[in-house]
Design a protein around this motif. Structure first.
Motif, short mmCIF file in Angstrom:
data_model
loop_
_atom_site.label_atom_id
_atom_site.label_comp_id
_atom_site.label_asym_id
_atom_site.label_seq_id
_atom_site.Cartn_x
_atom_site.Cartn_y
_atom_site.Cartn_z
N ASP A 131 3.84 -12.25 -6.62
CA ASP A 131 2.53 -12.18 -6.00
C ASP A 131 1.79 -10.95 -6.52
OD1 ASP A 131 3.04 -14.43 -4.46
OD2 ASP A 131 3.82 -13.27 -2.78
N VAL A 132 0.50 -11.10 -6.78
CA VAL A 132 -0.32 -10.04 -7.34
C VAL A 132 -1.24 -9.50 -6.25
CG1 VAL A 132 -2.00 -9.40 -9.11
CG2 VAL A 132 -0.25 -11.12 -9.61
N TYR A 133 -1.20 -8.19 -6.06
CA TYR A 133 -2.04 -7.51 -5.07
C TYR A 133 -2.97 -6.55 -5.78
CZ TYR A 133 1.24 -9.31 -1.63
OH TYR A 133 2.01 -10.15 -0.85
N GLY A 134 -4.25 -6.61 -5.45
CA GLY A 134 -5.22 -5.68 -6.00
C GLY A 134 -5.31 -4.45 -5.11
N LEU A 135 -5.41 -3.30 -5.73
CA LEU A 135 -5.55 -2.04 -5.00
C LEU A 135 -7.00 -1.58 -5.08
CD1 LEU A 135 -2.46 -0.15 -6.45
CD2 LEU A 135 -2.62 -1.36 -4.27
N SER A 136 -7.50 -1.01 -4.00
CA SER A 136 -8.86 -0.48 -4.02
C SER A 136 -8.96 0.74 -3.11
CB SER A 136 -9.87 -1.55 -3.61
OG SER A 136 -9.59 -2.05 -2.33
N GLU A 186 -1.02 6.46 -6.44
CA GLU A 186 -2.34 5.84 -6.35
C GLU A 186 -3.05 6.30 -5.08
OE1 GLU A 186 -3.94 3.88 -8.59
OE2 GLU A 186 -2.26 4.32 -9.90
N ALA A 187 -4.37 6.50 -5.18
CA ALA A 187 -5.16 6.96 -4.04
C ALA A 187 -5.70 5.78 -3.22
CB ALA A 187 -6.32 7.81 -4.54
N ALA A 188 -5.25 4.58 -3.50
CA ALA A 188 -5.75 3.39 -2.81
C ALA A 188 -5.53 3.48 -1.30
CB ALA A 188 -5.05 2.15 -3.36
N ASN A 189 -6.49 2.92 -0.57
CA ASN A 189 -6.33 2.83 0.88
C ASN A 189 -6.51 1.40 1.37
OD1 ASN A 189 -9.10 2.46 0.72
ND2 ASN A 189 -9.62 4.36 1.78
N HIS A 190 -6.56 0.44 0.41
CA HIS A 190 -6.70 -0.97 0.75
C HIS A 190 -6.02 -1.82 -0.31
CE1 HIS A 190 -8.56 -4.56 2.44
NE2 HIS A 190 -8.86 -4.91 1.21
N THR A 191 -5.42 -2.92 0.12
CA THR A 191 -4.83 -3.88 -0.81
C THR A 191 -4.99 -5.27 -0.25
OG1 THR A 191 -2.89 -4.43 -2.13
CG2 THR A 191 -2.48 -3.77 0.14
N GLU A 192 -5.03 -6.24 -1.15
CA GLU A 192 -5.07 -7.64 -0.72
C GLU A 192 -4.44 -8.49 -1.81
OE1 GLU A 192 -9.26 -9.49 -1.42
OE2 GLU A 192 -9.54 -7.45 -0.68
N LYS A 193 -3.83 -9.59 -1.38
CA LYS A 193 -3.23 -10.51 -2.34
C LYS A 193 -4.35 -11.24 -3.05
CE LYS A 193 -0.13 -14.40 -2.83
NZ LYS A 193 0.60 -15.46 -2.13
N ILE A 194 -4.29 -11.22 -4.40
CA ILE A 194 -5.35 -11.86 -5.17
C ILE A 194 -4.85 -13.03 -6.00
CG2 ILE A 194 -6.82 -9.82 -5.22
CD1 ILE A 194 -5.83 -9.31 -8.08
N LEU A 216 0.83 -1.21 0.00
CA LEU A 216 0.00 0.00 0.00
C LEU A 216 0.86 1.26 0.00
CD1 LEU A 216 -2.92 0.89 -0.10
CD2 LEU A 216 -2.96 0.82 2.39
N ASP A 217 1.93 1.25 0.79
CA ASP A 217 2.84 2.38 0.82
C ASP A 217 3.48 2.61 -0.55
OD1 ASP A 217 4.35 4.45 2.30
OD2 ASP A 217 6.07 3.16 1.85
N TYR A 218 3.91 1.54 -1.19
CA TYR A 218 4.50 1.64 -2.53
C TYR A 218 3.49 2.25 -3.51
CZ TYR A 218 5.85 0.26 -7.23
OH TYR A 218 6.13 0.27 -8.57
N ALA A 219 2.24 1.75 -3.49
CA ALA A 219 1.22 2.25 -4.41
C ALA A 219 0.96 3.73 -4.19
CB ALA A 219 -0.07 1.45 -4.24
#
Length: 82
Positions: A34-39, A19-27, A11-14
């Motif tokens: 590993d792929v993480y989705g940002l939301s 990026e305005a993301a405030n949530h991430t999870e491994k998808i 999240l810090d990297y994004a």
């Protein structure tokens, strides 16, 4: 505990990448890492529309922000983890 550290790191990297993301999870996982989705979640924790997907691929300490059509191609290349 390590998993939360990794999520915070992603999240810090994004956010550093603009990026305005405030949530991430491994998808999922690909050969690239590993792929993480940002939301972006609202005050109630519900996802807000952000347009095309935004992903971070992490392999070791290396991170890559993937957006737009390239992110769509990656998402269609594997089964998303539940």
């Amino acid at each position: 505990m390590r998993r939360m550290d990794k999520l915070a790191e992603i999240l810090d990297y994004a956010q550093q990448m603009g990026e305005a993301a405030n949530h991430t999870e491994k998808i999922g996982t690909t050969a690239d890492g590993d792929v993480y989705g940002l939301s972006l979640l609202d005050a109630d924790g519900l996802p807000m529309p952000t347009g095309l997907p935004r992903l971070v691929i992490a392999k070791g300490e290396n991170h890559s922000l993937i957006v737009g059509d390239e992110a769509l191609k990656i998402l269609s290349s594997f089964d998303i983890e539940e």
